[in-house]
Design a protein around this motif. Structure first.
Motif, PDB file in Angstrom:
ATOM      1  N   UNK A 113     -44.584  40.711  -0.591  1.00 41.95           N
ATOM      2  CA  UNK A 113     -43.367  40.676  -1.402  1.00 41.95           C
ATOM      3  C   UNK A 113     -43.308  39.397  -2.226  1.00 41.95           C
ATOM      4  N   UNK A 114     -43.720  38.277  -1.653  1.00 42.18           N
ATOM      5  CA  UNK A 114     -43.745  37.025  -2.394  1.00 42.18           C
ATOM      6  C   UNK A 114     -44.743  37.107  -3.556  1.00 42.18           C
ATOM      7  N   UNK A 115     -45.869  37.758  -3.330  1.00 42.15           N
ATOM      8  CA  UNK A 115     -46.864  37.921  -4.397  1.00 42.15           C
ATOM      9  C   UNK A 115     -46.275  38.772  -5.529  1.00 42.15           C
ATOM     10  N   UNK A 116     -45.562  39.836  -5.151  1.00 40.58           N
ATOM     11  CA  UNK A 116     -44.905  40.686  -6.149  1.00 40.58           C
ATOM     12  C   UNK A 116     -43.862  39.902  -6.932  1.00 40.58           C
ATOM     13  N   UNK A 117     -43.085  39.093  -6.233  1.00 40.46           N
ATOM     14  CA  UNK A 117     -42.043  38.289  -6.866  1.00 40.46           C
ATOM     15  C   UNK A 117     -42.645  37.314  -7.883  1.00 40.46           C
ATOM     16  N   UNK A 118     -43.756  36.709  -7.529  1.00 43.12           N
ATOM     17  CA  UNK A 118     -44.424  35.787  -8.460  1.00 43.12           C
ATOM     18  C   UNK A 118     -44.919  36.518  -9.707  1.00 43.12           C
ATOM     19  N   UNK A 119     -45.464  37.721  -9.513  1.00 44.79           N
ATOM     20  CA  UNK A 119     -45.954  38.498 -10.652  1.00 44.79           C
ATOM     21  C   UNK A 119     -44.803  38.938 -11.557  1.00 44.79           C
ATOM     22  N   UNK A 120     -43.682  39.356 -10.952  1.00 45.43           N
ATOM     23  CA  UNK A 120     -42.519  39.763 -11.748  1.00 45.43           C
ATOM     24  C   UNK A 120     -41.962  38.575 -12.543  1.00 45.43           C
ATOM     25  N   UNK A 121     -41.945  37.403 -11.919  1.00 50.70           N
ATOM     26  CA  UNK A 121     -41.461  36.200 -12.605  1.00 50.70           C
ATOM     27  C   UNK A 121     -42.363  35.870 -13.790  1.00 50.70           C
ATOM     28  N   UNK A 122     -43.677  36.004 -13.597  1.00 52.59           N
ATOM     29  CA  UNK A 122     -44.620  35.747 -14.690  1.00 52.59           C
ATOM     30  C   UNK A 122     -44.378  36.712 -15.843  1.00 52.59           C
ATOM     31  N   UNK A 123     -44.176  37.997 -15.513  1.00 52.86           N
ATOM     32  CA  UNK A 123     -43.928  39.004 -16.553  1.00 52.86           C
ATOM     33  C   UNK A 123     -42.637  38.719 -17.305  1.00 52.86           C
ATOM     34  N   UNK A 124     -41.612  38.304 -16.562  1.00 49.69           N
ATOM     35  CA  UNK A 124     -40.302  38.081 -17.181  1.00 49.69           C
ATOM     36  C   UNK A 124     -40.376  37.006 -18.259  1.00 49.69           C
ATOM     37  N   UNK A 125     -41.121  35.939 -17.996  1.00 48.38           N
ATOM     38  CA  UNK A 125     -41.164  34.820 -18.928  1.00 48.38           C
ATOM     39  C   UNK A 125     -42.320  34.920 -19.923  1.00 48.38           C
ATOM     40  N   UNK A 126     -43.024  36.055 -19.910  1.00 47.37           N
ATOM     41  CA  UNK A 126     -44.133  36.240 -20.854  1.00 47.37           C
ATOM     42  C   UNK A 126     -43.616  36.464 -22.271  1.00 47.37           C
TER      43      UNK A 126
ATOM     44  N   UNK B  33     -35.718  44.209 -10.165  1.00 46.18           N
ATOM     45  CA  UNK B  33     -36.816  44.223  -9.210  1.00 46.18           C
ATOM     46  C   UNK B  33     -36.980  42.857  -8.535  1.00 46.18           C
ATOM     47  N   UNK B  34     -36.751  41.788  -9.295  1.00 48.31           N
ATOM     48  CA  UNK B  34     -36.840  40.440  -8.724  1.00 48.31           C
ATOM     49  C   UNK B  34     -35.734  40.208  -7.694  1.00 48.31           C
ATOM     50  N   UNK B  35     -34.500  40.615  -8.021  1.00 47.05           N
ATOM     51  CA  UNK B  35     -33.399  40.451  -7.073  1.00 47.05           C
ATOM     52  C   UNK B  35     -33.659  41.247  -5.798  1.00 47.05           C
ATOM     53  N   UNK B  36     -34.226  42.455  -5.944  1.00 45.08           N
ATOM     54  CA  UNK B  36     -34.539  43.258  -4.764  1.00 45.08           C
ATOM     55  C   UNK B  36     -35.614  42.587  -3.919  1.00 45.08           C
ATOM     56  N   UNK B  37     -36.625  42.016  -4.583  1.00 40.50           N
ATOM     57  CA  UNK B  37     -37.695  41.326  -3.844  1.00 40.50           C
ATOM     58  C   UNK B  37     -37.147  40.094  -3.130  1.00 40.50           C
ATOM     59  N   UNK B  38     -36.275  39.337  -3.802  1.00 37.69           N
ATOM     60  CA  UNK B  38     -35.674  38.154  -3.169  1.00 37.69           C
ATOM     61  C   UNK B  38     -34.837  38.557  -1.953  1.00 37.69           C
ATOM     62  N   UNK B  39     -34.078  39.648  -2.101  1.00 36.47           N
ATOM     63  CA  UNK B  39     -33.262  40.128  -0.979  1.00 36.47           C
ATOM     64  C   UNK B  39     -34.152  40.587   0.174  1.00 36.47           C
ATOM     65  N   UNK B  40     -35.292  41.204  -0.163  1.00 38.03           N
ATOM     66  CA  UNK B  40     -36.212  41.655   0.883  1.00 38.03           C
ATOM     67  C   UNK B  40     -36.779  40.472   1.652  1.00 38.03           C
ATOM     68  N   UNK B  41     -37.132  39.397   0.950  1.00 37.74           N
ATOM     69  CA  UNK B  41     -37.647  38.199   1.617  1.00 37.74           C
ATOM     70  C   UNK B  41     -36.589  37.617   2.553  1.00 37.74           C
ATOM     71  N   UNK B  42     -35.335  37.547   2.098  1.00 39.52           N
ATOM     72  CA  UNK B  42     -34.258  37.029   2.968  1.00 39.52           C
ATOM     73  C   UNK B  42     -34.080  37.917   4.192  1.00 39.52           C
TER      74      UNK B  42
END
Length: 199
Positions: free
Chosen positions: A120-133, A149-158
């Protein structure tokens, strides 16, 4: 999201044929939800059957465009006006997986949690990269999808952090057929045998 309503929303922009709809759908969602062309045409067939779209004559390239009908516009407006409820969404497979891992012999639940957190952390990093591309104004629709999708990934990590904390305090009860219950019975039997031997 309903593919059905996604296609209706795209046809509200104007007439399109299958490949145009697939490209427009993926562009609108930033390719976060890829469609195959078979899904598009199957959905169009159902929409036509239900009177929500109508096919038009083939164009010079041999493609058959579709247009939305008045009934389709009504259905689309209702979809936009109706909030989603939690029961409308898919079951949470991860929650079910962890619940079953707790009661399945031989499964290291902490390892399951850690493996999922890493993914999930790997997915979150990839989504963050895409967002700021890109920060072009026309990219806002798919950036909003990425945000969700990022908010869902962050919630999943918590939630996974919470699961790990809960596992520290977790002491499974010995139920019938469990190894601890069998070990207990073995100890009781050995104790009784020892008493009888001493008599």
């Amino acid at each position: 999201m309903s593919i059905r309503h996604g296609l209706l929303a795209l046809l509200e922009r104007g007439q399109m044929y299958g490949y145009q709809l697939r490209a427009a759908f993926e562009e609108s969602t930033g390719s976060t939800w890829p469609l195959n062309i078979g899904q598009v045409y199957t959905t169009l067939s159902r929409l036509e059957r239900d009177g929500l779209v109508r096919p038009l004559p083939e164009n010079e390239g041999g493609q058959r465009p579709y247009e939305i009908t008045d009934a389709g516009r009504t259905d689309l407006a209702l979809w936009f006006a109706t909030p989603l409820s939690r029961t409308d969404r898919p079951r949470d497979e991860l929650a079910i997986k962890l619940a079953l891992a707790l009661t399945t012999p031989g499964v290291d639940v902490r390892s399951v949690v850690q493996t999922q957190r890493t993914a999930t952390m790997r997915t979150l990093q990839e989504l963050t990269r895409l967002k700021y591309a890109s920060d072009r104004p026309e990219d806002l629709p798919w950036r909003l999808v990425l945000d969700a999708m990022m908010f869902q990934a962050e919630a999943e990590v918590r939630w996974l952090d919470h699961c790990e904390t809960s596992l520290v305090r977790y002491r499974p009860a010995a139920g019938p057929g469990s190894r601890s219950a069998e070990d207990g019975r073995s100890a009781d039997t050995a104790g009784r045998d020892g008493e009888e031997a001493r008599r």
